[in-house]
Design a protein around this motif. Structure first.
Motif, PDB file in Angstrom:
ATOM      1  N   HIS A 245      35.932  41.164 -22.669  1.00  0.00           N
ATOM      2  CA  HIS A 245      35.586  40.707 -21.260  1.00  0.00           C
ATOM      3  C   HIS A 245      34.137  40.924 -20.949  1.00  0.00           C
ATOM      4  O   HIS A 245      33.273  40.105 -20.233  1.00  0.00           O
ATOM      5  N   THR A 246      33.479  41.988 -21.191  1.00  0.00           N
ATOM      6  CA  THR A 246      32.112  42.366 -20.730  1.00  0.00           C
ATOM      7  C   THR A 246      31.207  41.730 -21.810  1.00  0.00           C
ATOM      8  O   THR A 246      30.045  41.899 -21.455  1.00  0.00           O
ATOM      9  N   ILE A 247      31.412  41.605 -22.987  1.00  0.00           N
ATOM     10  CA  ILE A 247      30.739  41.010 -23.745  1.00  0.00           C
ATOM     11  C   ILE A 247      30.698  39.496 -24.143  1.00  0.00           C
ATOM     12  O   ILE A 247      29.949  38.522 -24.047  1.00  0.00           O
ATOM     13  N   THR A 248      31.804  39.267 -24.490  1.00  0.00           N
ATOM     14  CA  THR A 248      31.921  37.717 -25.173  1.00  0.00           C
ATOM     15  C   THR A 248      31.985  36.699 -23.833  1.00  0.00           C
ATOM     16  O   THR A 248      31.381  35.758 -23.810  1.00  0.00           O
ATOM     17  N   ARG A 249      32.516  37.156 -22.626  1.00  0.00           N
ATOM     18  CA  ARG A 249      32.546  36.429 -21.507  1.00  0.00           C
ATOM     19  C   ARG A 249      31.012  36.126 -20.888  1.00  0.00           C
ATOM     20  O   ARG A 249      30.990  35.070 -20.429  1.00  0.00           O
TER      21      ARG A 249
ATOM     22  N   MET B 291      28.530  36.220 -22.741  1.00  0.00           N
ATOM     23  CA  MET B 291      27.779  35.076 -23.389  1.00  0.00           C
ATOM     24  C   MET B 291      28.048  33.589 -23.104  1.00  0.00           C
ATOM     25  O   MET B 291      27.536  32.721 -23.479  1.00  0.00           O
ATOM     26  N   ARG B 292      29.575  33.772 -22.720  1.00  0.00           N
ATOM     27  CA  ARG B 292      29.942  32.248 -22.381  1.00  0.00           C
ATOM     28  C   ARG B 292      29.494  31.579 -21.239  1.00  0.00           C
ATOM     29  O   ARG B 292      29.191  30.593 -21.037  1.00  0.00           O
ATOM     30  N   ASN B 293      29.579  32.546 -20.203  1.00  0.00           N
ATOM     31  CA  ASN B 293      29.054  32.094 -18.824  1.00  0.00           C
ATOM     32  C   ASN B 293      27.615  31.985 -18.556  1.00  0.00           C
ATOM     33  O   ASN B 293      27.075  31.594 -17.590  1.00  0.00           O
ATOM     34  N   GLY B 294      26.610  32.456 -19.696  1.00  0.00           N
ATOM     35  CA  GLY B 294      25.201  32.475 -19.597  1.00  0.00           C
ATOM     36  C   GLY B 294      24.651  33.688 -18.893  1.00  0.00           C
ATOM     37  O   GLY B 294      23.457  33.488 -18.610  1.00  0.00           O
ATOM     38  N   THR B 295      25.244  34.653 -18.656  1.00  0.00           N
ATOM     39  CA  THR B 295      24.865  35.940 -17.833  1.00  0.00           C
ATOM     40  C   THR B 295      23.889  36.710 -18.792  1.00  0.00           C
ATOM     41  O   THR B 295      22.839  37.037 -18.372  1.00  0.00           O
ATOM     42  N   VAL B 296      24.136  36.279 -20.164  1.00  0.00           N
ATOM     43  CA  VAL B 296      23.416  37.009 -21.295  1.00  0.00           C
ATOM     44  C   VAL B 296      21.740  36.364 -21.121  1.00  0.00           C
ATOM     45  O   VAL B 296      20.904  37.138 -21.397  1.00  0.00           O
ATOM     46  N   LEU B 297      21.816  35.066 -20.988  1.00  0.00           N
ATOM     47  CA  LEU B 297      20.574  34.447 -21.260  1.00  0.00           C
ATOM     48  C   LEU B 297      19.756  34.921 -19.774  1.00  0.00           C
ATOM     49  O   LEU B 297      18.389  35.066 -20.017  1.00  0.00           O
ATOM     50  N   LEU B 298      20.530  35.183 -18.743  1.00  0.00           N
ATOM     51  CA  LEU B 298      19.657  35.520 -17.602  1.00  0.00           C
ATOM     52  C   LEU B 298      19.140  37.094 -17.734  1.00  0.00           C
ATOM     53  O   LEU B 298      17.710  37.142 -17.277  1.00  0.00           O
ATOM     54  N   LEU B 299      19.893  37.837 -18.295  1.00  0.00           N
ATOM     55  CA  LEU B 299      19.345  39.145 -18.747  1.00  0.00           C
ATOM     56  C   LEU B 299      18.391  39.268 -19.602  1.00  0.00           C
ATOM     57  O   LEU B 299      17.552  39.891 -19.452  1.00  0.00           O
TER      58      LEU B 299
END
Length: 344
Positions: free
Chosen positions: A72-76, A78-86
């Motif tokens: 939930h904390t890593i895969t999700r 990456m899918r909802n775009g939060t990683v790109l923002l970070l």
């Protein structure tokens, strides 16, 4: 460094706010709480039954929680775009993974601590082979209800998450309740059954590194696969890890691999088979965690004292194994294309 700690804090909050985290937590404390009802008429083996069952529930649910929270904390993200923002800010990929791992470990520590404390309360309730301490059992479930009720009030008045508040309330209240029950009624119970509280605490302490290892494995897999594949792989590693000693011994000392090279000349076949056994045995020990190192229920049943050196080496094993998977998680995420998942 401030950014790192904020990521750790946010990861911990994400884990404890997940409904599945609270659901597994509630299932665990309720199952452990009703264990004393199954200990009647077991001919003075009520403590062993409660200890074995409580530790098994803690270990299995802890491994499931580790896998689901990591996904939930890593895969999700990456899918909802939060990683790109970070990653668009001054946040490196390795610090992102390490922060996720640290926050996940803190949540798993809270989970294991609560279930271990619940097991201690259940042992105090199962005071005799023909009866249980119903007043203490009623107070235990009343305390759980009060924690959920207080979390519901906070959610209604302040809008704070119900799941995280309930989990935190139970994490603080259940250990205190367990200590209070032991202080008032534990001495009589330990004198009758021979139960040693310190040995139980040490045995539960060894469950923490087991859950941490599974959290590191799940976090590494979450960088590449989804939640279903992650849960399937972790379940397979858990089942194989239970017999990792047998697998390693069979491939390093058994005769089964010799048949693979029977078509070679005798001298060559022996040397090749020896090298093959060494490599396969090392791979089995490297990728299959030995969960038996952390399972001390049998030692408690035999009234065997757990040496401090064994506990220390178990934590060293956990540090090395979890550290290896953490490095693998960083390597897998370093070249991971996250924009594609976010677009899809």
């Amino acid at each position: 460094m401030n950014t790192y700690f904020r990521l750790v804090q946010n990861t911990f909050r994400e884990c404890v706010r997940e409904p599945v985290f609270f659901l597994l937590l509630l299932i665990g404390v309720c199952m452990i709480g009703i264990l004393p009802t199954f200990t009647m008429y077991v001919f003075r083996e009520q403590v062993k039954l409660v200890v074995d069952s409580a530790m098994a529930i803690t270990l299995v649910l802890g491994l499931i929680t580790a896998t689901l929270c990591a996904s939930h904390t890593i895969t999700r993200e990456m899918r909802n775009g939060t990683v790109l923002l970070l990653l668009s800010k001054p946040v490196t990929r390795w610090s992102f993974i390490l922060a996720k791992l640290t926050g996940l470990m803190i949540a798993l520590t809270m989970f294991t601590l609560l279930l271990g404390s619940a097991g201690f309360s259940a042992i105090m309730i199962a005071k005799d082979q023909f009866r249980i301490d119903l007043p203490v059992m009623g107070c235990y479930f009343l305390l759980l209800a009060l924690c959920c009720g207080a979390a519901g009030v906070c959610n209604y008045l302040k809008g704070s998450p119900f799941t995280s508040n309930a989990a935190i309330f139970m994490t603080f209240s259940v250990p205190i309740f367990s200590l209070a029950v032991f202080f008032f009624r534990g001495k009589e119970m330990t004198a009758e059954t021979g139960f040693v509280p310190l040995q139980y605490v040490l045995a539960v302490l060894l469950l923490f590194p087991a859950v941490w290892i599974m959290g590191a494995i799940a976090a590494a897999l979450a960088t590449r696969v989804g939640i279903v594949a992650n849960l399937t792989t972790c379940s397979l590693l858990f089942l194989l890890g239970l017999i990792s000693k047998f697998i390693s011994k069979n491939w390093t000392q058994g005769n089964a691999p010799d048949a693979l090279f029977a078509w070679l000349p005798v001298e060559t076949a022996e040397s090749v088979a020896t090298v093959f056994k060494t490599i396969c045995g090392g791979v089995a020990r490297l990728f299959l965690p030995d969960w038996q190192y952390f399972w001390m229920a049998d030692a408690l049943a035999a009234h065997t004292q757990l040496p401090a050196s064994y506990i220390a080496w178990s934590f060293v094993y956990c540090t090395l194994y979890a550290g290896a998977w953490s490095v693998l998680a960083i390597a897998l995420f370093h070249d991971r294309e996250v924009a594609k998942d976010a677009i899809n």
